[in-house]
Every structure is written in structure tokens, then in C-alpha cells.
Design an enzyme around this catalytic site. Structure first.
Site, mmCIF file in Angstrom:
data_model
loop_
_atom_site.group_PDB
_atom_site.id
_atom_site.type_symbol
_atom_site.label_atom_id
_atom_site.label_comp_id
_atom_site.label_asym_id
_atom_site.label_seq_id
_atom_site.Cartn_x
_atom_site.Cartn_y
_atom_site.Cartn_z
ATOM 1 N N LYS A 124 88.686 29.840 47.096
ATOM 2 C CA LYS A 124 87.285 29.515 47.393
ATOM 3 C C LYS A 124 87.271 28.345 48.359
ATOM 4 C CE LYS A 124 83.228 31.080 46.123
ATOM 5 N NZ LYS A 124 82.853 32.388 45.539
ATOM 6 N N ASP A 164 79.202 33.260 50.377
ATOM 7 C CA ASP A 164 78.745 32.847 49.047
ATOM 8 C C ASP A 164 77.398 32.167 49.330
ATOM 9 O OD1 ASP A 164 79.966 32.475 46.099
ATOM 10 O OD2 ASP A 164 78.848 30.662 46.536
HETATM 11 O O1 2IT Z 1 81.813 34.911 44.180
HETATM 12 C C1 2IT Z 1 82.214 35.891 44.846
HETATM 13 O O2 2IT Z 1 82.892 36.787 44.344
HETATM 14 C C2 2IT Z 1 81.856 35.948 46.249
HETATM 15 N N1 2IT Z 1 81.174 35.044 46.719
HETATM 16 C C3 2IT Z 1 82.357 37.066 47.130
HETATM 17 C C4 2IT Z 1 83.754 36.787 47.576
HETATM 18 C C5 2IT Z 1 84.310 37.791 48.569
HETATM 19 O O3 2IT Z 1 85.458 37.547 48.992
HETATM 20 O O4 2IT Z 1 83.651 38.766 48.916
#
Ligand code: 2IT
Length: 445
Positions: A124, A164
Site C-alpha cells: 500500500k 484507493d
Molecule cells: O483496498 C484495495 O483493495 C484497493 N484499494 C484496490 C487495490 C488494487 O490493487 O486494485
């Protein structure tokens, strides 16, 4: 594993990182029993290794606003675990972003991604940049400055960021453009791309659609149908929009949405026009829902409150972490809520979860319910690797299949002797076991 000892050590090392510590504690407590049946996990110190990111990057992002003033933000990327595939997870742009929030998200992402059945590790990132009120040109300059630092740490086979909160199609476009210019390659290095340059159909809808598919399975397990159920949704962004669209299409009545300013109660329920208006509200960049009540007579706006005080059959938190607390949970239970499907990451506080589980109420945790978003990102990666595009029907069918297999995994690991399904335990154990076994097979690293 001794959870108390491990948590005390983690608190000592990361003082005050409350969201991160909360997410770790929840997983360790729920997997403790199974973990202790595997002495090989303890011997390899899997728990101690899994709770820390493999590596963390913090970087300065300097850019110039429309007034010509220099702005300084902080950018981050936490690469948590790549035992089962390249690091994968979103970027969040919000003033609240700090290492604790991104580490809780990165940690949860590892298990969520494991549940999707696709080969993706967890990561993340993001920034404390506040998109609220920023012009398009400012967002572009910020994204470009952010990517000039991030690009050297990511790659289509290394680490694949996505969106996100605060990062949608527009931001991914600007981020991808800068990556492509710097790396001189067109690759699947980001997901959530535009349809004309490698994006996947259904990706914008996937988190909300997947959540409703999961909800339908939870309902079916109780012998219920989504048709005619009233649903309280919080938030009004991409995830809330996708969930509201699919739930409405399947015959449910969505009666609330919310923003940082308060919540809308619309007893008539959302329809196509109202759902389309959610996108307008979001695009206005003001982060408020109050104008909905002026536009649609019959609906009311309650400032400064959350939608959990409305009597509904189903609650779907779709906004942000810890948005539904113990008091909210008690109110929902008192009002006869039948199912809670958490769509936001860690949307419910530990007290709220305890209240639901004590009441033997099916509670689907975010890492299972919202996994359709990252799963469809995984499908975008597959399509990019093949240099090919699937139709919307093909992607949607795969999304359906993935959500069913996540539900099956929750049942397998979360069904208690009295028949109650503890979805939180099921999701945590299933995700953890997959990552832990992969780490074990690959040696001490
Ligand atoms: O919290 C999540 O799973 C997302 N924000 C999507 C992450 C993604 O790599 O599509």
C-alpha cells in the site's frame, strides 16, 4: 505464538500506530489457534515475519500550485509481502495518510489478495496530499512529482499500485503517463488504467459489484434474497457507487449515502438518476453530500451524523476505516439489522465486530467483501500480460467466480460448531494460511 508478547513487542517498536496495531491484533487473535497446530510456523517465526513490511519507502513530493506557490507533501510505499506474487495494492491520497494507516492497509492487503485466488502479494502507498478543491492541473503536477520518486521502486513484475481513496481514473492516468515517460515502456505497472491504454472493463465497478455478489452469497446462506431488502450505505465515492448500482439493479432499496458532512436518508431508495448524481457529487471535488437533499425532494440531510441510526435490513460501510463503532453496532442490532457487509477496509471497530459476533449476526469483513476490486486489478494484469482484452461479460463472470470462492473459503475456515459462520475468522485464517505456507516453502528470507 504468544499474541500478547508479540503485540507488546510491536507496540514498543511502533508506538502510537493505532490502526496498524489494530489490524495486526485482529488477524493474530483469529489465527492463533490454527497457527499453534503448526509447530513449523513457530519454528520459522512466520508470525513475527508476516507482521512487518518487507521494505518501506518515504519520499518528499514537491510541486507548484496554481498560484505559483511551492507545496511539499510526503509520499510512501510499504511493500509488505511478495511470497505469492508481485506486491500489489492501492495508493491513497488523503490528508489523514500516515505510516500507521498505510501499514494497516498493506498488512490487510496481503490476506485479501491471497483470498482472491490470483498470484498477488500485498502493498500500500499514498500521500498526505489533499485532493479536495484542487484543480485538474494541480492534481496532474502532484501525480507527476509523486511518480518521479515512486517509479524506481515499482514495476509490472515487482510492485503494481492502483487506486484507493483520493486516487481514481484521473490520477491513475497521470501517474501512468509519468511512469511510461520515465521507464520508456508500456506495461501493466498500474491498474485502474483508462480503457484506451490497458485498463480492464468492470474495474471501476468491481469493488462495489464484488461486494454485492458476496452479500448475495451471505444472504443465500441464510435462505434470504437481496430483492426488497433495505440497505444503508455510507460514503459516496467509487466503492459506494458500485455497491449502490448493483444492489439497486438486483432489486434492493438503498436508502442512505454519506459524506464527511453528514448523511442523506432517501426513503424512496436510489435509482439510476440518483446513482449517476453520486458521480457528479464526487467530481465536484467538494467532499460533501448535502446538495443531494436539495436536488431530490423527499430525501433529508442530517449534518454531522452517520447513517447507522436508520432502521435497515443490511448495513454496508463503504467509506473508510473505523467508520462504524460499538455504539453504531448496538444501534443497528437494536434496529434489527440482519447482515453487515463491510466494504471499506477495517470499516468496523473491534467493539463493533464484537457486538455483531456476540449477536450471532453475519458480519463479512472488508478483506473478503471488498476483494473484488483488487481481484479485478489482478485480471487487468492478466490481460496486460497477454496483450489482450476480455469483454465486460468475461470479466464479470470471473469476478463472480472469485467472490464465490472467497465465500467458500470463509465457510471452510469460519463455520463454528453451532453452525454460525464467523466470516472474519474464516477470511483471516484462509488468507493467512496461504501466505504462511508460501513463505515456509520458500525458506528463511
Ligand atoms: O483496498 C484495495 O483493495 C484497493 N484499494 C484496490 C487495490 C488494487 O490493487 O486494485
Amino acid at each position: 505464538m504468544n499474541v500478547q508478547k508479540l503485540m507488546a513487542e510491536l507496540e514498543r517498536k511502533h508506538p502510537g500506530e493505532s490502526e496498524y496495531l489494530q489490524a495486526v491484533r485482529e488477524v493474530l487473535v483469529t489465527v492463533e489457534e490454527v497457527y499453534n497446530q503448526h509447530p513449523e510456523f513457530e519454528a520459522a517465526r512466520i508470525a513475527e515475519r508476516i507482521v512487518e513490511p518487507d521494505r518501506s519507502f518515504t519520499f518528499k513530493v514537491v510541486w507548484v500550485d496554481d498560484k505559483g506557490e511551492v507545496q511539499v507533501n510526503t509520499g510512501y510505499r510499504f511493500q509488505f509481502n511478495n511470497a505469492i506474487g508481485p506486491y500489489k495494492g492501492g495508493l491513497r491520497f488523503h490528508p489523514s495518510v500516515n505510516p500507521s494507516i498505510l501499514k494497516f492497509l498493506g498488512f490487510e492487503q496481503c490476506f485479501k489478495n491471497a483470498l482472491t485466488t490470483l498470484p498477488m502479494g500485498g502493498a500500500k502507498g499514498g500521500s498526505d496530499f489533499n485532493p479536495k478543491g484542487k484543480s485538474d492541473a494541480e492534481v496532474m503536477r502532484f501525480c507527476q512529482a509523486f511518480m518521479t520518486e515512486l517509479w524506481r521502486h515499482i514495476g509490472p513484475e515487482t510492485d503494481v499500485p492502483a487506486g484507493d481513496i483520493g486516487v481514481g481514473g484521473r490520477e491513475i492516468g497521470y501517474l501512468y503517463g509519468m511512469y511510461r515517460k520515465l521507464a520508456l515502456e508500456n506495461t501493466g505497472v498500474l491498474t485502474g488504467k483508462g480503457m484506451t491504454f490497458g485498463g480492464s472493463l468492470i474495474r471501476p465497478e468491481a469493488t462495489g459489484y464484488g461486494a454485492v455478489y458476496f452479500l448475495c452469497q451471505m444472504l443465500a446462506e441464510k435462505g434470504m434474497d437481496i430483492k426488497g431488502q433495505t440497505i444503508a450505505i455510507s460514503g459516496f465515492g467509487n466503492v459506494a457507487w458500485g455497491a449502490a448500482s448493483k444492489a439497486t439493479e438486483l432489486g434492493a432499496k438503498v436508502v442512505t449515502i454519506s459524506g464527511p458532512d453528514g448523511y442523506i436518508y432517501d426513503p424512496a431508495g436510489l435509482d439510476k438518476e440518483k446513482i449517476a448524481y453520486m458521480l457528479e457529487l464526487r467530481a465536484s471535488n467538494n467532499d460533501v453530500v448535502a446538495p443531494y437533499a436539495e436536488k431530490f425532494p423527499g430525501s433529508t440531510f442530517t449534518p454531522g451524523r452517520k447513517p447507522w441510526e436508520v432502521k435497515v435490513d443490511i448495513a454496508m460501510p463503504c467509506a473508510t476505516q473505523n467508520e462504524l463503532n460499538g455504539e453504531d453496532a448496538k444501534q443497528l442490532v437494536a434496529n434489527g439489522v440482519k447482515i453487515v457487509a463491510e466494504v471499506s477496509n477495517m470499516g468496523c471497530t473491534p467493539e463493533a465486530i464484537e457486538t455483531f459476533i456476540d449477536a450471532k449476526l453475519p458480519y463479512g469483513p472488508g478483506k473478503a467483501v471488498n476483494a473484488g476490486g483488487v481481484a479485478t486489478s489482478g485480471l487487468e494484469m492478466s490481460q496486460n500480460s497477454m496483450k489482450y482484452n476480455w469483454t465486460a461479460e468475461e470479466v464479470d463472470a470471473k469476478l463472480h467466480q472469485i467472490m464465490s470462492s472467497i465465500h467458500a473459503a470463509c465457510l471452510e475456515y469460519g463455520t463454528e460448531p453451532d453452525g454460525f459462520i464467523n466470516y472474519m475468522k474464516g477470511a483471516n485464517v484462509a488468507g493467512f494460511m496461504k501466505v504462511a505456507k508460501s513463505m515456509l516453502a520458500q525458506g528463511i528470507l
